[in-house]
Design an enzyme around this catalytic site. Structure first.
Site: not given
Ligand SMILES: Cc1cc2nc3c(=O)[nH]c(=O)nc-3n(C[C@H](O)[C@H](O)[C@H](O)COP(=O)(O)OP(=O)(O)OC[C@H]3O[C@@H](n4cnc5c(N)ncnc54)[C@H](O)[C@@H]3O)c2cc1C
Ligand code: HEM
Ligand code: HEM
Ligand code: SF4
Ligand code: F3S
Ligand code: FES
Lengths: 675, 247, 237
Positions: A364, A463, A473, A439, A317, A299
């Site tokens: 980006r 993700e 993305r 990012h 942002s 990013h």
């Molecule tokens: C700063 C930032 C800004 C972003 N802004 C945007 C945006 O504006 N729009 C957009 O679409 N996307 C955005 N993204 C991307 C998006 O937020 C993520 O890709 C998305 O939220 C991922 O969701 P998830 O449910 O896959 O995983 P996560 O939310 O990463 O959750 C992972 C989960 O797995 C658990 N976990 C991981 N490993 C283990 C393990 N070994 N044992 C037990 N539990 C574990 C964690 O505890 C957590 O609960 C952004 C990302 C970041 C970092």
């Protein structure tokens, strides 16, 4: 738009299967069989998901209670899945390493979430969202998946609003939209700069409601360390209770990984400190393929590194690029001067110079790469980090004189405040410094259309899977994908698998369970007994340096080879010289860290091999060897229009490459250009 | 700059704890507070003493994980989270006292890490709107006045960090609870469960061993998200109305 | 060892909550505010001289006659006050106990940001309670005239009793100290009651409630203090 000439019957392929000629990674991997998604739907793209939902078998409500579902992760994907499967009546166990499901990394997302609602009547549609997403991903994603994503996007907004998510609204009380990431329609729903937080809390509350109802049991401060594969099926996990240190066995009929992305392999990233690849990597070692691991998104507008102590990077942002002008000094001697003392003619507004038509608003990946180039030339600004200054100016002086300070404050005030808090500088007076940061990762565990990995009964969402974004993305699409997977896709595909359950009960004495548990225990005691000199953190930092240097914004054949060698050395030293104090039977954060770093090191090597093999530039993957005359990314569809799915090759073996061809029937591949 | 740190060390939930003194030198003012502790931990690890355990994850002020009492102030001297506090808020030669959140409803797990699962249970007891997946009406079918939506958003920005509890002399979680009650109470979707929600959440709050609020106001001063005391007033009002409705 | 945590409670009742306790405190507190305002107003009659004050005292007893017996209304008021006091003190004690066990370990370093009055409600309340006992012995139950040593009706009419009392500097001092405690208690108490009853849902109403706290505290504590001070310096004699 391509829809006019697209034949949507799903019968006509627009491209041929690729044939790879180059073989840069020769000697680092072995060839596996071609991979075909056995669950891939056929027919007109519009009907594929509807048909699939109909065809997937149902599970009788009375039987659901007897079916145990393990979900690792409580982010948007895992939280939404737990809530929905709990409501459906399955017996869900949910795991996260934080102290509460509400703290999952999704909470940090700022910008917004896309949905093809067409509330602005500006010509948006499911097809257009689909088209933008495939194109944005540089034609490296599966069209059926992306179409489904676009199709369910509208329901996500309905669902979130019903839960009380306070999206931004217009004066009339209806939902507001903004445009995002260069697309031409307004389809991004948002909640000020905290969209991820609001969506996640919605999912979290829905999940907590099921905890109260008794359908979901939540295991917080639990880290999954192994998946149990018995008789070819995923049947549970081994998790460590991070408070007591106890190694626990949890058995189930199906396991879902929603454990997020692995951007932290770079040490510095915008991801949360605890984000890890462990859950996915352990599954990989048990037979789940890892797809396109080298696809990383960098990013462009993050707050730069301020020194060696830095632990993470903060995103600001992208909207700042709408009004800020990016520049570096023309002369290296000026780099440590106060920017206000540098005369206009000594400034290089390089994006405006190189890309006159898009200027500061290039995508980006391009903005990021050019910032790196400027700093590599020695024209970066800010403090020295190693041998270089790593930062470029993002200057609002023009905007302030044009719009007035108040108008700028109105638009960007909270970002400016955040910047001031972190850097101690006042961005209204002196230009901000920014630099790109890791990012998001597009790569992840390979899944079929039903989100099942190459291990039967192991599903992957959010993700953590290689999903729907191809090589790049678009902004506001990850939140959409996480919630699509969790609320709408997984609950509808998992039942096809569970219709055959409940599976024969297994218990702790099953050899697969005993083996998994013993291997976790061995690993934990190994970390504690090495007794070397270096902390896990220091290894992580070093790995991050290698990855960023050679597998970051620009990758070369030589660099990647060098990186692989260095990572192998680092790995050897890790297992020889690690120092973890304390015990295994209590909260021990160094021990947690050690396990995560060990897995990152192995992943890092695979990422480099994948990047080495893919001698083309696409999306977030830029190979210096594959660029146009004026330095832009050059794809090689005829060689690389495939998903690279890597199979674990054993502790001393080489990874095995399985290719899944990408054939498009609803869209034609085109080269991107931003000049 | 050079600093003296007085840190609460406690080996486990049942172990006795004590304040221990450490020295960290060459701290840069650009470091965040937690990065300064990272440096201390590297130093401790090298010297053979177990690192100090503390919670943090996002390190950008949004996950609510970080939770330190710094010189007697929850999250330290600035209106922000511990992870967003930078060392430029301190001076060379300072002595800094670092303690865990103190509330019996948040027992210490180790060193500076506490168990805040009570907050999850408060939410479980009613901090949601019941809307099964797939049953939602079209999003724009229920307009919400912009003002209400904006207010609801402001209250929804609570990050569940627990600083309000840590700062409250009564160990009350009223601000946290009030933020949720007020957010959901402002939205049309939140009305059907409004009265049972407040009674159940307050009931859980009390059962968890949080204290009663005596309107002292330390909580709102400590809150990194600037949740105002208004929400406690609303919480009280909703409970009073709920009693009237026979809950 | 894992810490065992509470489970989800079922069937919570609003009336059993800490907030319900607070509401009873606020209600009784409001009654007190009303009472002290009236009482303070009555005391100011002392400036009108002996007759005016004694008449007022007598008038209190005639209130409601002939519907109520002599001193009937007074007894109703007394009853309400006694019940309020019991409820108020009981609720305060219950909440105090809760608060103590909600924070059984104190901080080593502690920085407060809030007014003295909000942090002294409990000890201030006890001070008022002790004062009240003394005050009632002094003026109502015992009618102790500290100057003459007489008690009961022999101590004189209410006016004389009061003047004799405040002619002694240390009696005046006791009363003034009590008025400081009362002022502090009402400063926080007034705002607190409004907040507890849910009337302060916006920043503006919150500012108003805080202002009301100041007004009530100054009027009551100041108003009460006038008589003892005036007596001491001889304006009232
Ligand atoms: C700063 C930032 C800004 C972003 N802004 C945007 C945006 O504006 N729009 C957009 O679409 N996307 C955005 N993204 C991307 C998006 O937020 C993520 O890709 C998305 O939220 C991922 O969701 P998830 O449910 O896959 O995983 P996560 O939310 O990463 O959750 C992972 C989960 O797995 C658990 N976990 C991981 N490993 C283990 C393990 N070994 N044992 C037990 N539990 C574990 C964690 O505890 C957590 O609960 C952004 C990302 C970041 C970092
Ligand atoms: C300077 C301050 C005060 C003075 C001069 C004063 C004076 C008196 C006098 C003269 C009486 C007797 C009236 C009568 O018998 O007719 C009385 C009664 C009483 N006062 Fe005060 N008072 C003061 C403050 C207070 C305060 C602060 C309180 C309460 C917090 C209080 C509570 C009472 C009560 C409860 C009675 C008894 C009423 C009854 O039941 O007869 N007084 N006071
Ligand atoms: C007799 C002993 C008393 C004790 C121990 C006592 C104690 C307390 C305590 C602990 C509170 C709660 C603090 C808070 O809510 O912030 C309180 C509130 C209050 N008290 Fe008292 N008090 C006493 C007498 C009085 C008297 C005599 C008055 C009036 C003259 C009074 C008026 C109030 C008011 C108005 C409140 C605010 C109610 C609320 O918090 O909602 N109290 N008291
Ligand atoms: S109300 Fe404020 S202090 Fe309390 S938990 Fe929420 S954000 Fe933290
Ligand atoms: S500090 Fe405590 S007493 Fe109430 S107003 Fe805040 S919860
Ligand atoms: S670490 Fe997430 S808020 Fe501080």
């Amino acid at each position: 738009m391509a829809s006019s000439n697209a034949d949507l019957s799903g019968l006509v392929a627009h491209n041929e299967a690729p044939t790879q000629v180059s073989d840069d990674a020769h000697g680092y991997y072995t060839h596996g069989e071609k991979l075909v998604d056995a669950k891939a739907p056929t027919g007109p793209i519009k009907d594929r998901w509807t048909t699939r939902k109909m065809d997937n078998r149902l599970v009788n409500p009375a039987n659901r209670r007897k079916l145990d579902v393990i979900i690792v992760g409580t982010g948007l994907a895992g939280g939404a899945a737990a809530a929905t499967l709990g409501e459906a009546g399955y017996n869900v166990k949910s795991f996260c390493y934080q102290d509460s499901p509400r703290r999952a990394r999704s909470i940090a997302a700022q910008g917004g979430i896309n949905a093809a609602k067409n509330y602005k009547e500006d010509g948006d549609s499911t097809y257009r969202l689909f088209y933008d997403t495939v194109k944005g991903g540089d034609y490296r994603s599966r069209e059926s998946n992306v179409y489904r994503l676009a199709e369910v996007s509208a329901s996500i907004i309905d669902q979130c609003v019903a839960q009380g998510v306070p999206f931004a609204r217009e004066y009339g009380g209806l939902l507001d939209n903004r445009s995002f990431g260069g697309v031409q329609v307004s389809r991004t729903f948002y909640a000020r700069g905290q969209t991820g937080q609001q969506l996640l809390i919605g999912a979290y509350q829905a999940m907590e409601r099921q905890v109260a109802a008794g359908t979901v049991t939540q295991y917080t401060r639990h880290e999954m360390l192994e998946v149990i594969v018995a008789d070819g099926k995923a049947r549970g996990i081994i998790a460590r209770d991070l408070v007591t240190g106890e190694i626990e066995t949890h058995l189930a009929d199906v396991v879902v990984l929603a454990s997020g992305g692995y951007g932290n392999v770079f040490f510095l990233s915008t991801n949360a400190m605890g984000s890890n690849v462990t859950a996915a990597w352990r599954a990989h070692r048990k037979g789940a393929y890892m797809a396109n691991p080298c696809y990383t998104q960098i990013h462009p507008t993050c707050i730069p590194v301020s020194g060696e102590h830095q632990s993470k990077l903060t995103l600001m942002s992208e909207s700042l690029r709408n009004d800020g002008r990016i520049w570096v000094p023309k002369n290296r001697e000026d780099c440590d001067k106060d920017p206000r003392d540098i005369a206009e003619e000594d400034r290089d507004y390089y994006l405006e110079r190189i890309y006159p038509s898009f200027g500061n608003l290039v995508p980006r990946d391009i903005a990021s790469r050019q910032a790196k180039n400027m700093c590599d030339e020695g024209r970066g600004v800010g403090p020295m980090v190693g041998d270089f200054r790593r930062g470029v100016y993002l200057d609002f002086a023009d905007a302030i004189s044009r719009l007035g300070e108040d108008a700028v404050r109105e638009k960007y005030g909270n970002l400016f405040d955040m910047y001031a808090r972190i850097t101690g500088e006042n961005p209204y007076e002196t230009p901000m410094r920014i630099y790109p940061a890791v990012h998001y990762v597009m790569g992840g565990l390979w899944v079929d259309y039903n989100l099942q990995s190459s291990i039967e009964g192991l599903f992957v969402a959010g993700e953590a899977n290689f999903s729907d974004h191809g090589a790049n993305r678009l902004g506001a699409s990850a939140l959409m994908q996480g919630l699509a997977d969790g609320y709408f896709v997984l609950p509808n595909t998992i039942r096809e698998y569970l219709a055959d359950g409940p599976f024969e009960k297994i218990d702790e004495s099953h050899p697969a369970v005993a083996e998994a548990k013993a291997s976790v225990e061995d690993r934990v005691s190994k970390f504690l007994s090495i007794g070397g000199d270096r902390s896990a953190d220091s290894f992580h930092r070093e790995l991050g340096h290698i990855m960023w240097e050679y597998c970051g914004m620009e990758r070369t054949e030589d660099g990647l080879r060098k990186a692989i060698d260095q990572i192998r050395e680092l790995k050897a030293e890790f297992w020889r010289n690690l120092k973890v104090l304390g015990t295994a039977d209590s909260l021990n954060q160094s021990l947690e860290k050690a396990g995560r770093v060990a897995d990152f090191i192995e992943l890092g090597e695979l990422m480099c091999i994948d990047a080495l093999n893919r001698r083309e530039s696409c999306g977030g993957h830029f190979r210096a060897e594959s660029q146009t005359e004026d330095g832009e990314a050059l794809r090689h569809d005829e060689e690389f229009a495939y998903v690279a799915a890597w199979e674990w090759g054993g502790e001393d073996g080489q990874p095995v490459l399985h290719k899944e061809d990408l054939i498009y029937t609803a869209i034609e591949m085109k080269q991107r250009s931003y000049k | 700059m050079n600093l003296t740190l007085k840190i609460w060390r406690q080996a486990g939930p049942q172990a006795p704890g004590e304040m221990k003194t450490y020295q960290v030198d060459d701290v840069s003012e650009d470091m965040s507070f937690l990065e300064m502790l990272d440096v201390l931990n590297e130093q401790l690890n090298a010297g053979g003493e177990e690192p100090v355990a503390f919670d943090s994850d996002c390190r950008e002020g949004i996950c609510g994980n970080c939770s330190l009492m710094i010189n007697g102030e929850a999250h330290g001297p600035e209106v922000t989270t511990t992870c967003q506090l930078h060392m430029r808020s301190f001076a060379d030669g300072d002595t800094i006292t670092i303690e865990p959140w103190r509330a019996d409803a948040f027992p210490v797990i180790r060193d500076l890490v506490t168990d805040r699962s009570a907050f999850d249970r408060i939410i479980q007891s009613g901090g949601y709107i019941s809307a099964n997946t797939g049953s939602a009406p079209e999003a724009n079918s229920v307009p919400v006045p912009r003002d209400d939506a904006t207010k609801a958003f402001n209250f929804a920005t609570c990050i569940g960090c627990g600083a309000c509890v840590a700062a409250c002399p009564n160990g009350s979680a009223s601000l946290f609870m009030g933020a949720k009650i007020t957010q959901l109470g402002l939205l049309p979707q939140g009305q059907p469960e409004r009265w049972s929600r407040v009674v159940d959440m307050v009931g859980q709050h009390d059962a968890e061993g949080f204290g009663g609020c005596t309107n002292i106001g330390e909580c709102a001063t400590a809150c990194p998200k600037e949740i105002p005391l208004d929400v406690i007033s609303q919480l009280n009002k909703d409970l009073r109305t709920a009693i009237k409705h026979g809950h | 060892m894992a810490v065992t945590r509470p489970t989800l409670v079922k069937g919570s009742q609003g009336t059993r909550s800490t907030i319900a306790l607070k509401i009873t405190m606020a209600a009784s507190g409001t009654i007190f505010i009303g009472f002290v305002l009236l009482h303070m107003y009555g005391n100011l009659k002392a400036f009108g001289g002996q007759d005016s004050f004694n008449e007022y005292a007598e008038h209190l007893r005639e209130l409601g006659e002939p519907m109520l017996p002599h001193a009937g209304a007074l007894w109703v008021i007394r009853l309400v006050l006694i019940v309020s006091l019991v409820v108020h003190v009981w609720a305060a004690a219950t909440l105090w106990k809760r608060a103590k066990s909600a924070r059984s370990t104190q901080y080593v370093g502690r920085k407060r940001h809030t007014a003295l009055s909000s942090n002294t409600m409990r000890w201030g309340g006890i001070t008022i309670l002790v004062f009240l006992v003394w005050h009632l012995l002094n003026f109502t139950i015992g009618k102790i005239n500290p100057s003459t040593g007489d008690t009961g009706d022999a101590a004189g009419d209410p006016y004389s009793l009061m003047v004799d009392t405040f002619d002694l500097w240390w009696m005046t001092l006791i009363y003034l100290v009590a008025m400081v405690a009362l002022g502090l208690h009402l400063h926080h108490g007034t705002w607190s009651a409004l907040q507890t009853l849910g009337f302060t849902g916006t920043a503006k109403s919150r500012t108003r409630a805080k202002a009301a706290g100041w007004v009530v505290a100054i009027v009551v504590a100041g108003g009460f203090s006038l008589v003892p001070l005036a007596t001491l310096v001889g304006i009232i004699e």
